[in-house]
Design a protein around this motif. Sequence first.
Motif, PDB file in Angstrom:
ATOM      1  N   HIS A  23     -49.640 -44.779 -21.165  1.00 53.03           N
ATOM      2  CA  HIS A  23     -49.452 -43.343 -20.945  1.00 53.03           C
ATOM      3  C   HIS A  23     -49.671 -42.634 -22.282  1.00 53.03           C
ATOM      4  CE1 HIS A  23     -47.809 -44.107 -16.948  1.00 53.03           C
ATOM      5  NE2 HIS A  23     -47.139 -45.111 -17.507  1.00 53.03           N
ATOM      6  N   ASP A  24     -50.777 -41.914 -22.388  1.00 54.89           N
ATOM      7  CA  ASP A  24     -51.106 -41.196 -23.622  1.00 54.89           C
ATOM      8  C   ASP A  24     -50.419 -39.829 -23.624  1.00 54.89           C
ATOM      9  OD1 ASP A  24     -52.805 -43.103 -24.926  1.00 54.89           O
ATOM     10  OD2 ASP A  24     -54.295 -42.686 -23.380  1.00 54.89           O
ATOM     11  N   THR A  25     -49.135 -39.847 -23.895  1.00 55.64           N
ATOM     12  CA  THR A  25     -48.319 -38.642 -23.892  1.00 55.64           C
ATOM     13  C   THR A  25     -47.147 -38.856 -24.841  1.00 55.64           C
ATOM     14  OG1 THR A  25     -47.086 -37.139 -22.455  1.00 55.64           O
ATOM     15  CG2 THR A  25     -46.978 -39.471 -21.910  1.00 55.64           C
ATOM     16  N   THR A  26     -46.443 -37.789 -25.169  1.00 54.11           N
ATOM     17  CA  THR A  26     -45.303 -37.920 -26.087  1.00 54.11           C
ATOM     18  C   THR A  26     -43.979 -38.090 -25.346  1.00 54.11           C
ATOM     19  OG1 THR A  26     -45.107 -35.522 -26.224  1.00 54.11           O
ATOM     20  CG2 THR A  26     -46.420 -36.637 -27.936  1.00 54.11           C
ATOM     21  N   SER A  27     -44.002 -37.988 -23.993  1.00 50.17           N
ATOM     22  CA  SER A  27     -42.763 -38.220 -23.243  1.00 50.17           C
ATOM     23  C   SER A  27     -43.088 -38.776 -21.862  1.00 50.17           C
ATOM     24  CB  SER A  27     -41.934 -36.935 -23.117  1.00 50.17           C
ATOM     25  OG  SER A  27     -42.573 -36.004 -22.288  1.00 50.17           O
ATOM     26  N   ILE A  28     -42.143 -39.575 -21.349  1.00 51.77           N
ATOM     27  CA  ILE A  28     -42.284 -40.139 -20.009  1.00 51.77           C
ATOM     28  C   ILE A  28     -40.969 -39.966 -19.268  1.00 51.77           C
ATOM     29  CG2 ILE A  28     -44.089 -41.815 -20.600  1.00 51.77           C
ATOM     30  CD1 ILE A  28     -41.921 -43.972 -20.713  1.00 51.77           C
ATOM     31  N   LEU A  29     -41.060 -39.942 -17.937  1.00 51.48           N
ATOM     32  CA  LEU A  29     -39.872 -39.807 -17.099  1.00 51.48           C
ATOM     33  C   LEU A  29     -39.442 -41.156 -16.554  1.00 51.48           C
ATOM     34  CD1 LEU A  29     -40.690 -36.589 -15.048  1.00 51.48           C
ATOM     35  CD2 LEU A  29     -39.111 -36.828 -16.969  1.00 51.48           C
ATOM     36  N   VAL A  30     -38.133 -41.312 -16.443  1.00 55.12           N
ATOM     37  CA  VAL A  30     -37.523 -42.497 -15.850  1.00 55.12           C
ATOM     38  C   VAL A  30     -36.726 -42.027 -14.644  1.00 55.12           C
ATOM     39  CG1 VAL A  30     -35.909 -44.404 -16.214  1.00 55.12           C
ATOM     40  CG2 VAL A  30     -37.311 -43.570 -18.119  1.00 55.12           C
ATOM     41  N   GLY A  31     -36.951 -42.641 -13.479  1.00 54.34           N
ATOM     42  CA  GLY A  31     -36.188 -42.234 -12.317  1.00 54.34           C
ATOM     43  C   GLY A  31     -36.634 -42.897 -11.036  1.00 54.34           C
ATOM     44  N   ARG A  32     -36.003 -42.484  -9.963  1.00 53.46           N
ATOM     45  CA  ARG A  32     -36.282 -43.034  -8.641  1.00 53.46           C
ATOM     46  C   ARG A  32     -37.527 -42.412  -8.024  1.00 53.46           C
ATOM     47  NH1 ARG A  32     -33.350 -41.409  -4.070  1.00 53.46           N
ATOM     48  NH2 ARG A  32     -31.931 -40.416  -5.511  1.00 53.46           N
ATOM     49  N   ASP A  33     -37.951 -41.262  -8.517  1.00 54.31           N
ATOM     50  CA  ASP A  33     -39.143 -40.589  -8.020  1.00 54.31           C
ATOM     51  C   ASP A  33     -40.362 -41.474  -8.285  1.00 54.31           C
ATOM     52  OD1 ASP A  33     -41.265 -38.908  -7.414  1.00 54.31           O
ATOM     53  OD2 ASP A  33     -40.481 -37.208  -8.568  1.00 54.31           O
ATOM     54  N   ALA A  34     -41.157 -41.715  -7.264  1.00 51.18           N
ATOM     55  CA  ALA A  34     -42.332 -42.584  -7.403  1.00 51.18           C
ATOM     56  C   ALA A  34     -43.331 -42.035  -8.417  1.00 51.18           C
ATOM     57  CB  ALA A  34     -43.004 -42.779  -6.052  1.00 51.18           C
ATOM     58  N   ALA A  35     -43.266 -40.745  -8.721  1.00 54.68           N
ATOM     59  CA  ALA A  35     -44.165 -40.150  -9.703  1.00 54.68           C
ATOM     60  C   ALA A  35     -43.707 -40.387 -11.149  1.00 54.68           C
ATOM     61  CB  ALA A  35     -44.296 -38.657  -9.444  1.00 54.68           C
ATOM     62  N   SER A  36     -42.512 -40.938 -11.337  1.00 54.87           N
ATOM     63  CA  SER A  36     -42.014 -41.238 -12.685  1.00 54.87           C
ATOM     64  C   SER A  36     -42.845 -42.348 -13.311  1.00 54.87           C
ATOM     65  CB  SER A  36     -40.550 -41.684 -12.631  1.00 54.87           C
ATOM     66  OG  SER A  36     -39.727 -40.666 -12.153  1.00 54.87           O
ATOM     67  N   GLU A  37     -43.051 -42.254 -14.616  1.00 53.57           N
ATOM     68  CA  GLU A  37     -43.795 -43.308 -15.314  1.00 53.57           C
ATOM     69  C   GLU A  37     -43.026 -44.630 -15.274  1.00 53.57           C
ATOM     70  OE1 GLU A  37     -45.446 -39.485 -16.722  1.00 53.57           O
ATOM     71  OE2 GLU A  37     -43.401 -40.202 -16.512  1.00 53.57           O
ATOM     72  N   VAL A  38     -41.699 -44.550 -15.319  1.00 51.99           N
ATOM     73  CA  VAL A  38     -40.850 -45.726 -15.136  1.00 51.99           C
ATOM     74  C   VAL A  38     -40.090 -45.505 -13.840  1.00 51.99           C
ATOM     75  CG1 VAL A  38     -38.995 -47.145 -16.079  1.00 51.99           C
ATOM     76  CG2 VAL A  38     -40.651 -46.088 -17.624  1.00 51.99           C
ATOM     77  N   HIS A  39     -40.562 -46.135 -12.770  1.00 49.46           N
ATOM     78  CA  HIS A  39     -39.987 -45.959 -11.433  1.00 49.46           C
ATOM     79  C   HIS A  39     -38.943 -47.033 -11.185  1.00 49.46           C
ATOM     80  CE1 HIS A  39     -40.227 -46.686  -6.944  1.00 49.46           C
ATOM     81  NE2 HIS A  39     -39.668 -45.506  -7.062  1.00 49.46           N
ATOM     82  N   LEU A  40     -37.709 -46.617 -10.883  1.00 48.67           N
ATOM     83  CA  LEU A  40     -36.610 -47.535 -10.598  1.00 48.67           C
ATOM     84  C   LEU A  40     -36.152 -47.281  -9.165  1.00 48.67           C
ATOM     85  CD1 LEU A  40     -34.636 -47.081 -13.925  1.00 48.67           C
ATOM     86  CD2 LEU A  40     -36.258 -48.888 -13.356  1.00 48.67           C
ATOM     87  N   ALA A  41     -36.479 -48.183  -8.276  1.00 48.70           N
ATOM     88  CA  ALA A  41     -36.162 -48.010  -6.846  1.00 48.70           C
ATOM     89  C   ALA A  41     -34.732 -48.438  -6.573  1.00 48.70           C
ATOM     90  CB  ALA A  41     -37.143 -48.809  -6.003  1.00 48.70           C
ATOM     91  N   ASP A  42     -33.780 -47.680  -7.088  1.00 48.78           N
ATOM     92  CA  ASP A  42     -32.356 -47.980  -6.951  1.00 48.78           C
ATOM     93  C   ASP A  42     -31.649 -46.671  -6.630  1.00 48.78           C
ATOM     94  OD1 ASP A  42     -29.619 -48.426  -7.407  1.00 48.78           O
ATOM     95  OD2 ASP A  42     -30.012 -49.884  -8.980  1.00 48.78           O
ATOM     96  N   LEU A  43     -30.890 -46.634  -5.562  1.00 45.39           N
ATOM     97  CA  LEU A  43     -30.213 -45.403  -5.155  1.00 45.39           C
ATOM     98  C   LEU A  43     -29.194 -44.911  -6.173  1.00 45.39           C
ATOM     99  CD1 LEU A  43     -29.763 -46.031  -1.330  1.00 45.39           C
ATOM    100  CD2 LEU A  43     -31.437 -44.570  -2.468  1.00 45.39           C
ATOM    101  N   ALA A  44     -28.762 -45.766  -7.089  1.00 51.69           N
ATOM    102  CA  ALA A  44     -27.829 -45.357  -8.140  1.00 51.69           C
ATOM    103  C   ALA A  44     -28.526 -44.555  -9.236  1.00 51.69           C
ATOM    104  CB  ALA A  44     -27.142 -46.579  -8.746  1.00 51.69           C
ATOM    105  N   VAL A  45     -29.852 -44.553  -9.228  1.00 48.97           N
ATOM    106  CA  VAL A  45     -30.649 -43.837 -10.230  1.00 48.97           C
ATOM    107  C   VAL A  45     -31.062 -42.496  -9.633  1.00 48.97           C
ATOM    108  CG1 VAL A  45     -32.787 -43.898 -11.573  1.00 48.97           C
ATOM    109  CG2 VAL A  45     -31.472 -45.995 -11.219  1.00 48.97           C
ATOM    110  N   GLU A  46     -30.941 -41.427 -10.399  1.00 44.34           N
ATOM    111  CA  GLU A  46     -31.353 -40.103  -9.941  1.00 44.34           C
ATOM    112  C   GLU A  46     -32.878 -40.047  -9.803  1.00 44.34           C
ATOM    113  OE1 GLU A  46     -29.298 -37.583  -9.196  1.00 44.34           O
ATOM    114  OE2 GLU A  46     -27.516 -38.727  -9.754  1.00 44.34           O
ATOM    115  N   LEU A  47     -33.377 -39.096  -9.006  1.00 47.62           N
ATOM    116  CA  LEU A  47     -34.830 -38.953  -8.846  1.00 47.62           C
ATOM    117  C   LEU A  47     -35.506 -38.758 -10.198  1.00 47.62           C
ATOM    118  CD1 LEU A  47     -35.245 -36.727  -5.665  1.00 47.62           C
ATOM    119  CD2 LEU A  47     -35.964 -39.099  -5.972  1.00 47.62           C
TER     120      LEU A  47
END
Length: 87
Positions: A23-47
């Motif tokens: 990912h050629d960017t200065t920031s990435i998102l972590v979350g349950r949202d499938a569009a996140s660069e780091v996708h965590l498919a866990d209901l305990a994680v916010e979108l």
Amino acid sequence: MPFIVRQISRTSEGREIVRTARHDTTSILVGRDAASEVHLADLAVELRHARASIRGDGHLEIESISGAPFSLDGRTTRFARIDPAKG
């Protein structure tokens, strides 16, 4: 500086599968949202749980954007600054 995200999973036989994404960017998102660069498919994680950003001085900042805390080095926090030279 790019982010390199490695997703590691295992087959039913125990073989490791590694998928790498750059990912050629200065920031990435972590979350349950499938569009996140780091996708965590866990209901305990916010979108949209957290954002990881590279600062001009080379430090990595991780901040909760949902208000929910995350764990880092055994402690719970909503913000962290990491020096990559130290780990």
